[in-house]
Scaffold this active site. Structure first.
Site, PDB file in Angstrom:
ATOM      1  N   CYS A 171      33.349  45.305  50.151  1.00  0.00           N
ATOM      2  CA  CYS A 171      32.239  45.412  49.186  1.00  0.00           C
ATOM      3  C   CYS A 171      30.936  44.823  49.716  1.00  0.00           C
ATOM      4  CB  CYS A 171      32.624  44.743  47.869  1.00  0.00           C
ATOM      5  SG  CYS A 171      34.063  45.489  47.111  1.00  0.00           S
ATOM      6  N   HIS A 225      26.403  42.538  43.341  1.00  0.00           N
ATOM      7  CA  HIS A 225      27.516  43.463  43.506  1.00  0.00           C
ATOM      8  C   HIS A 225      28.142  43.667  42.129  1.00  0.00           C
ATOM      9  CE1 HIS A 225      31.051  45.455  44.730  1.00  0.00           C
ATOM     10  NE2 HIS A 225      31.853  44.415  44.651  1.00  0.00           N
ATOM     11  N   ASN A 233      33.463  49.261  39.943  1.00  0.00           N
ATOM     12  CA  ASN A 233      33.228  48.676  41.265  1.00  0.00           C
ATOM     13  C   ASN A 233      33.246  49.787  42.317  1.00  0.00           C
ATOM     14  OD1 ASN A 233      33.266  47.335  43.690  1.00  0.00           O
ATOM     15  ND2 ASN A 233      34.818  45.835  43.081  1.00  0.00           N
TER      16      ASN A 233
HETATM   17  N1  COA Z   1      44.892  46.474  30.661  1.00  0.00           N
HETATM   18  C1  COA Z   1      45.555  45.637  29.842  1.00  0.00           C
HETATM   19  N2  COA Z   1      46.117  44.482  30.286  1.00  0.00           N
HETATM   20  C2  COA Z   1      45.992  44.191  31.584  1.00  0.00           C
HETATM   21  C3  COA Z   1      45.303  45.029  32.486  1.00  0.00           C
HETATM   22  C4  COA Z   1      44.756  46.196  31.958  1.00  0.00           C
HETATM   23  N3  COA Z   1      44.077  47.070  32.741  1.00  0.00           N
HETATM   24  N4  COA Z   1      45.334  44.463  33.705  1.00  0.00           N
HETATM   25  C5  COA Z   1      45.999  43.315  33.598  1.00  0.00           C
HETATM   26  N5  COA Z   1      46.402  43.140  32.311  1.00  0.00           N
HETATM   27  C6  COA Z   1      47.153  42.040  31.741  1.00  0.00           C
HETATM   28  C7  COA Z   1      47.937  41.268  32.777  1.00  0.00           C
HETATM   29  O1  COA Z   1      49.183  41.896  33.039  1.00  0.00           O
HETATM   30  C8  COA Z   1      48.098  39.919  32.092  1.00  0.00           C
HETATM   31  O2  COA Z   1      49.156  40.021  31.175  1.00  0.00           O
HETATM   32  P1  COA Z   1      50.159  38.780  30.952  1.00  0.00           P
HETATM   33  O3  COA Z   1      49.283  37.666  30.458  1.00  0.00           O
HETATM   34  O4  COA Z   1      51.092  39.305  29.934  1.00  0.00           O
HETATM   35  O5  COA Z   1      50.753  38.500  32.277  1.00  0.00           O
HETATM   36  C9  COA Z   1      46.810  39.762  31.311  1.00  0.00           C
HETATM   37  O6  COA Z   1      46.256  41.081  31.200  1.00  0.00           O
HETATM   38  C10 COA Z   1      45.810  38.845  31.976  1.00  0.00           C
HETATM   39  O7  COA Z   1      45.724  39.191  33.357  1.00  0.00           O
HETATM   40  P2  COA Z   1      44.760  38.450  34.351  1.00  0.00           P
HETATM   41  O8  COA Z   1      44.921  39.049  35.709  1.00  0.00           O
HETATM   42  O9  COA Z   1      44.925  36.972  34.202  1.00  0.00           O
HETATM   43  O10 COA Z   1      43.343  38.874  33.724  1.00  0.00           O
HETATM   44  P3  COA Z   1      41.922  38.436  34.161  1.00  0.00           P
HETATM   45  O11 COA Z   1      41.187  37.907  33.016  1.00  0.00           O
HETATM   46  O12 COA Z   1      41.924  37.631  35.437  1.00  0.00           O
HETATM   47  O13 COA Z   1      41.245  39.844  34.525  1.00  0.00           O
HETATM   48  C11 COA Z   1      40.677  41.132  36.463  1.00  0.00           C
HETATM   49  C12 COA Z   1      41.796  40.633  35.566  1.00  0.00           C
HETATM   50  C13 COA Z   1      41.275  41.948  37.577  1.00  0.00           C
HETATM   51  C14 COA Z   1      39.765  41.976  35.618  1.00  0.00           C
HETATM   52  C15 COA Z   1      39.892  39.922  37.008  1.00  0.00           C
HETATM   53  O14 COA Z   1      40.773  38.978  37.546  1.00  0.00           O
HETATM   54  C16 COA Z   1      38.910  40.313  38.055  1.00  0.00           C
HETATM   55  O15 COA Z   1      37.981  41.058  37.820  1.00  0.00           O
HETATM   56  N6  COA Z   1      39.051  39.761  39.287  1.00  0.00           N
HETATM   57  C17 COA Z   1      38.142  40.033  40.356  1.00  0.00           C
HETATM   58  C18 COA Z   1      38.433  41.389  40.898  1.00  0.00           C
HETATM   59  C19 COA Z   1      37.344  41.861  41.762  1.00  0.00           C
HETATM   60  O16 COA Z   1      36.202  41.722  41.451  1.00  0.00           O
HETATM   61  N7  COA Z   1      37.728  42.465  42.881  1.00  0.00           N
HETATM   62  C20 COA Z   1      36.841  43.036  43.776  1.00  0.00           C
HETATM   63  C21 COA Z   1      36.079  41.993  44.471  1.00  0.00           C
HETATM   64  S1  COA Z   1      34.854  42.781  45.395  1.00  0.00           S
END
Ligand code: COA
Length: 322
Positions: free
Chosen positions: A112, A249, A279
């Site tokens: 990215c 970003h 993204n």
């Molecule tokens: N829809 C519904 N539930 C979802 C889901 C979706 N699309 N994706 C994950 N979940 C669930 C998980 O399974 C988890 O369930 P559990 O509590 O029963 O285990 C719950 O939601 C929380 O998951 P978690 O991963 O802790 O959520 P989060 O608040 O961290 O959000 C992201 C997840 C991926 C959105 C977040 O971590 C993120 O954006 N990270 C950075 C990613 C990024 O920017 N990557 C590129 C970098 S360039």
């Protein structure tokens, strides 16, 4: 001598995939996606539509905006992690499509952060007088490496391309670029194989898909972006109050809000586009730049702070007088 942004352009594929569409594909909800990420829809490349296709459209728009023709381009760099083929690089494919021959054409692969990396290289060539019209692009078709049955990743990514034309200027344009990386984080966000590492060498359960530990990426991204934007400001002896627009970003609204808060910038001065395309990796910063220039928010003379973070991990920031 400085390099200065002379024109910008962008391209999104036609097909739109909304959060409601995704509700029918995986166990997710529009509410969850909007609350946790800020994303509402993403654009997906049509079958056969490639990174070079999107890059070409964005490039032509940027050339037009800059008032130059393809024949003026003497330096071409494409930031991408989803090239059409391993080689020739996307820069060469694009050079051929534009009908220009002989100038340096290459791609930079820093996930990215690829566009910010590409911008920093082009800036050095233009500022040193070695290029007079540089075409700098961020273009991706991440939809091709996303597992569309994995709700933890597929809701986040989309396809697109953004382009910038850089020209020499005696007046300040790009003030400084700051890049960084830390390969110790290679296992938090990656694609498991390529050419030298074959599919049969990939770890159990990885498959041919982007792999991410979202939670851990989130934490490092917030901390690292805080550091890199401060580094850019310090290097120019500037306070964040001098910055007119933050162009981050576009990965996650909460990551962007954390960076803005750290800078003390109100969200009204942050260019947000992720709701419309998710993204798009290397394409995200130049597309956001193009949106805010074309809708009149960014004006000549404004001070812009660009930042990016991605797999590797890689990161970068740039302070730009538009
Ligand atoms: N829809 C519904 N539930 C979802 C889901 C979706 N699309 N994706 C994950 N979940 C669930 C998980 O399974 C988890 O369930 P559990 O509590 O029963 O285990 C719950 O939601 C929380 O998951 P978690 O991963 O802790 O959520 P989060 O608040 O961290 O959000 C992201 C997840 C991926 C959105 C977040 O971590 C993120 O954006 N990270 C950075 C990613 C990024 O920017 N990557 C590129 C970098 S360039």
């Amino acid at each position: 001598m400085y390099s200065r942004i002379a024109g910008t352009g962008r391209c999104l594929p036609e097909r739109v995939l909304t959060n409601h569409d995704l509700e029918r594909m995986v166990a997710t909800s529009d509410e969850w996606i909007r609350e946790r990420t800020g994303i509402e829809r993403r654009h997906i490349a049509a079958p056969g539509e490639t990174t070079a296709d999107l890059a070409e459209k964005a490039a032509r728009r940027a050339l037009e905006a800059a008032g130059v023709t393809a024949a003026d381009v003497d330096f071409l760099v494409v930031g991408t992690t989803t090239p059409d083929v391993v080689f020739p690089n996307v820069g060469c494919l694009l050079q051929d499509r534009l009908g220009i021959h002989g100038c340096a054409a290459f791609s930079i692969e820093a996930a990215c952060s690829s566009f910010v990396y590409a911008l920093s290289v082009a800036d050095r060539f233009v500022a040193a007088g070695q290029a007079r019209c540089a075409l700098v692009i961020g273009a991706e078709t991440l939809s091709r490496i996303v597992d569309w049955t994995d709700r933890t990743t597929c809701v986040l990514f989309g396809d697109g391309a953004g382009a910038v034309v850089l020209q020499p200027s005696a007046e300040p344009g790009i003030l400084s670029c700051h890049l960084g990386a830390d390969g110790r984080y290679k296992d938090l966000l990656y694609f498991p194989y390529g050419v030298s590492r074959r599919p049969e060498d990939a770890g159990h359960g990885e498959g041919a898909f982007l792999q991410m530990k979202g939670n851990e990426v989130f934490k490092v991204a917030v901390k690292t972006l805080e550091g890199i934007v401060q580094e850019a400001l310090d290097a120019n002896r500037l306070d964040c109050s001098a910055v007119d627009w933050l162009i981050p970003h576009q990965a996650n609204l909460r990551i962007i809000q954390a960076t803005a808060k750290r800078l003390g910038m109100p969200m009204e001065r942050v260019v947000l586009t992720l709701q419309d395309h998710g993204n798009t990796s290397a394409a995200s910063v130049p597309m956001a730049l193009d949106v805010a220039i074309r809708d009149g928010r960014i004006r000549r003379g404004d001070l812009l702070l660009l930042e990016a973070f991605g797999g590797g991990f890689t990161w970068g920031a740039s302070l730009v007088r538009y």
